[in-house]
Design a protein around this motif. Sequence first.
Motif, mmCIF file in Angstrom:
data_model
loop_
_atom_site.group_PDB
_atom_site.id
_atom_site.type_symbol
_atom_site.label_atom_id
_atom_site.label_comp_id
_atom_site.label_asym_id
_atom_site.label_seq_id
_atom_site.Cartn_x
_atom_site.Cartn_y
_atom_site.Cartn_z
ATOM 1 N N PRO A 139 53.541 12.734 15.795
ATOM 2 C CA PRO A 139 53.972 12.395 17.157
ATOM 3 C C PRO A 139 52.991 11.430 17.823
ATOM 4 O O PRO A 139 51.862 11.266 17.382
ATOM 5 N N VAL A 140 53.476 10.808 18.894
ATOM 6 C CA VAL A 140 52.722 9.779 19.599
ATOM 7 C C VAL A 140 51.312 10.252 19.971
ATOM 8 O O VAL A 140 50.333 9.544 19.728
ATOM 9 N N PRO A 153 37.814 19.366 22.012
ATOM 10 C CA PRO A 153 38.680 19.606 23.188
ATOM 11 C C PRO A 153 38.394 18.656 24.340
ATOM 12 O O PRO A 153 39.327 18.163 24.984
ATOM 13 N N GLU A 154 37.077 18.349 24.606
ATOM 14 C CA GLU A 154 36.785 17.496 25.763
ATOM 15 C C GLU A 154 37.302 16.067 25.529
ATOM 16 O O GLU A 154 37.736 15.404 26.465
ATOM 17 N N GLU A 155 37.294 15.638 24.254
ATOM 18 C CA GLU A 155 37.829 14.312 23.954
ATOM 19 C C GLU A 155 39.350 14.328 24.105
ATOM 20 O O GLU A 155 39.955 13.352 24.535
ATOM 21 N N LEU A 156 39.954 15.458 23.737
ATOM 22 C CA LEU A 156 41.403 15.547 23.825
ATOM 23 C C LEU A 156 41.863 15.587 25.286
ATOM 24 O O LEU A 156 43.000 15.230 25.596
ATOM 25 N N ALA A 157 40.971 15.992 26.196
ATOM 26 C CA ALA A 157 41.294 15.935 27.623
ATOM 27 C C ALA A 157 41.446 14.472 28.048
ATOM 28 O O ALA A 157 42.332 14.122 28.812
ATOM 29 N N ASN A 158 40.556 13.615 27.486
ATOM 30 C CA ASN A 158 40.672 12.179 27.749
ATOM 31 C C ASN A 158 42.029 11.654 27.313
ATOM 32 O O ASN A 158 42.597 10.758 27.915
ATOM 33 N N LEU A 159 42.525 12.239 26.223
ATOM 34 C CA LEU A 159 43.815 11.815 25.686
ATOM 35 C C LEU A 159 44.915 11.974 26.731
ATOM 36 O O LEU A 159 45.717 11.063 26.946
ATOM 37 N N THR A 160 44.906 13.127 27.415
ATOM 38 C CA THR A 160 45.928 13.364 28.439
ATOM 39 C C THR A 160 45.838 12.313 29.540
ATOM 40 O O THR A 160 46.859 11.766 29.964
ATOM 41 N N ASP A 161 44.595 12.033 29.980
ATOM 42 C CA ASP A 161 44.408 11.016 31.017
ATOM 43 C C ASP A 161 44.934 9.663 30.555
ATOM 44 O O ASP A 161 45.654 8.975 31.276
ATOM 45 N N GLU A 199 55.431 11.544 29.009
ATOM 46 C CA GLU A 199 56.694 12.188 28.608
ATOM 47 C C GLU A 199 57.054 11.906 27.150
ATOM 48 O O GLU A 199 57.868 12.618 26.574
ATOM 49 N N ARG A 200 56.439 10.883 26.587
ATOM 50 C CA ARG A 200 56.784 10.518 25.203
ATOM 51 C C ARG A 200 55.775 11.079 24.202
ATOM 52 O O ARG A 200 55.810 10.725 23.021
ATOM 53 N N ALA A 201 54.897 11.954 24.671
ATOM 54 C CA ALA A 201 53.789 12.429 23.830
ATOM 55 C C ALA A 201 54.261 13.050 22.515
ATOM 56 O O ALA A 201 53.595 12.931 21.494
ATOM 57 N N ASN A 202 55.417 13.704 22.555
ATOM 58 C CA ASN A 202 55.868 14.405 21.348
ATOM 59 C C ASN A 202 56.907 13.633 20.540
ATOM 60 O O ASN A 202 57.433 14.141 19.553
ATOM 61 N N ALA A 203 57.205 12.393 21.004
ATOM 62 C CA ALA A 203 58.170 11.578 20.254
ATOM 63 C C ALA A 203 57.505 11.041 18.990
ATOM 64 O O ALA A 203 56.278 10.947 18.904
ATOM 65 N N LEU A 204 58.323 10.700 17.998
ATOM 66 C CA LEU A 204 57.783 10.066 16.796
ATOM 67 C C LEU A 204 57.824 8.552 16.988
ATOM 68 O O LEU A 204 58.734 8.040 17.653
ATOM 69 N N PRO A 205 56.868 7.813 16.430
ATOM 70 C CA PRO A 205 56.807 6.354 16.646
ATOM 71 C C PRO A 205 58.135 5.625 16.403
ATOM 72 O O PRO A 205 58.461 4.721 17.184
ATOM 73 N N GLY A 213 58.233 -1.908 23.972
ATOM 74 C CA GLY A 213 57.209 -1.823 25.004
ATOM 75 C C GLY A 213 56.390 -0.553 24.867
ATOM 76 O O GLY A 213 55.163 -0.560 25.044
ATOM 77 N N GLU A 214 57.093 0.536 24.534
ATOM 78 C CA GLU A 214 56.381 1.806 24.369
ATOM 79 C C GLU A 214 55.405 1.727 23.190
ATOM 80 O O GLU A 214 54.284 2.220 23.256
ATOM 81 N N ARG A 215 55.867 1.069 22.124
ATOM 82 C CA ARG A 215 54.982 0.920 20.952
ATOM 83 C C ARG A 215 53.719 0.150 21.323
ATOM 84 O O ARG A 215 52.621 0.506 20.926
#
Lengths: 225, 301
Positions: free
Chosen positions: A94-95, A111-119, A128-134, A140-142
């Motif tokens: 997933p994305v 975990p602290e690096e993965l918090a950056n991921l959310t930001d 909203e596209r976090a769980n979509a597959l590429p 544009g999303e790509r």
Amino acid sequence: MIELENVAYSYGGGELFSEISLKLAPGSFHFLTGPSGAGKTTFLKLCYGALQPTDGQLRLFGADLRDMSRDDVALCRRRIGVVHQDCQFLDHLPVAENVALPLTVSGQDRPEELANLTDLMSWVGLTERANALPPELSGGERQRVALARALIMSPEVILADEPTGNVDWEMSQRLMRLLIELNRMGKTVVIATHDLGLIRATKAHVQSRVLRISNRRMQLAGADL
Amino acid sequence: MKSYVAILKRIFTRDAAADRVVPPTGTTARLTLFSAGAMAFLAVFALALSLAAGRLADRWGEELARTSTIRITAPTEQLSAQTEAALRVLETTPGVAAARALDDEEQRALLEPWFGPDLPVEDLPIPQLIEVTETEDGFDAEGLRLRLAAEVPNAVLDDHTRWRRPMIAAASRLRLMGWVCILLIVGAVGAMITLAANAALAANARVISVLRLVGATDDYIADAFVRRFTLRALTGAGVGTLIGLLAIIALPSIGDTGGVLTGLGFRGMHWVLPLLIPPFAAIVALLATQAAARRVLTELD
């Protein structure tokens, strides 16, 4: 950061360009332009060590590319974020995991690096596209996923190859604003594009230089842009 | 050696996230598991064959070297006199630990497999057998033959060497063949894993280039594949070894009289040896995948 001295590159006998000398200083903002086939993509590939110059000297963070092992190049790439023209992802993940891939492969998926991921995901508008597959993403999303992946390691240099190639004007403006903001945070940015309108629109917001590859040489484009 | 320990450590400790970077491949996985299992099953039998042939060669070498037989063929009325004479000769022969004439019961038991029970041994002109047990040093067979020829002309000494040597040679050859089989199986496992790893690496060339782009080292990428194939080989060989051992245990036994085929199996400490097959298969897989990955990775960039 990245220094080129009389660098030349030839494909099987045919010379693509030569005598390129350039220093990409920290915090600089460069556009790279020129007719298609002039070697913009090749130039960027040289800058992240995917290709070796056929002549001249190329230094990445002070080290001569010729003396670097494959592992040295791999470690360098953690300090250089690359946005490819044809963004390549791991299509089975997933994305969110694709964006976090540089952390995963460098063993920094804490975990602290993965918090950056959310930001970062919300910054590029992809929460909203976090769980979509590429393969399910639009062009544009790509591009935005590729940008997010290039930024997750908080690299010192960002190399983007036609980052606005597949997106509409509004989206390209948004992407450029992201890159300008990053440059203000001190990142070195190089954007290869053939879209002069984009360059003009951006020049108003950031102090940038325009490099032009034509006739196998690189020139600093003047104020005519 | 140290680096392989490090690799093994990485293989068994790396988190699941790292495993996910290479897409799963159902068919390759199943075929690798099956081949590793089949090879391990064969290896169990080759190992059992080698060990059984070794035991047999040792036993024949030990037991037969220590015994000889004297056969006395004479008319019934002279038979006991000649037997007495032969025993007297043997008593005074250096190197003979014991000599004993077989009684009718024993001779009948020897003939029973061919003539059936209730054979009237007494009425048949059957030669008398004397069992001779040698001392450590053994006796001089030629000297004994000469003395027997002088005193008991109808006695024939058989010191078993005539048929013992080819039997031991055959058993040793069988043992060698067993080990050759094991070597071939190891080679085949290596070749099979190399082919499977090459296919997997080629199929994932795009994945590998993405990983290189985002800063993965060759070791990291190779490990993702090495881990997979090592664990598959370990699992497959584990199952194959287990089935092989069960098959060995289930072999019908006809006791100590059996030869190399019915003696197939493991004794005592030898039961430990087949348990080494799965880890050994895993090591072969590790080396094969690593060599393949290293080659493919340098070619790809």
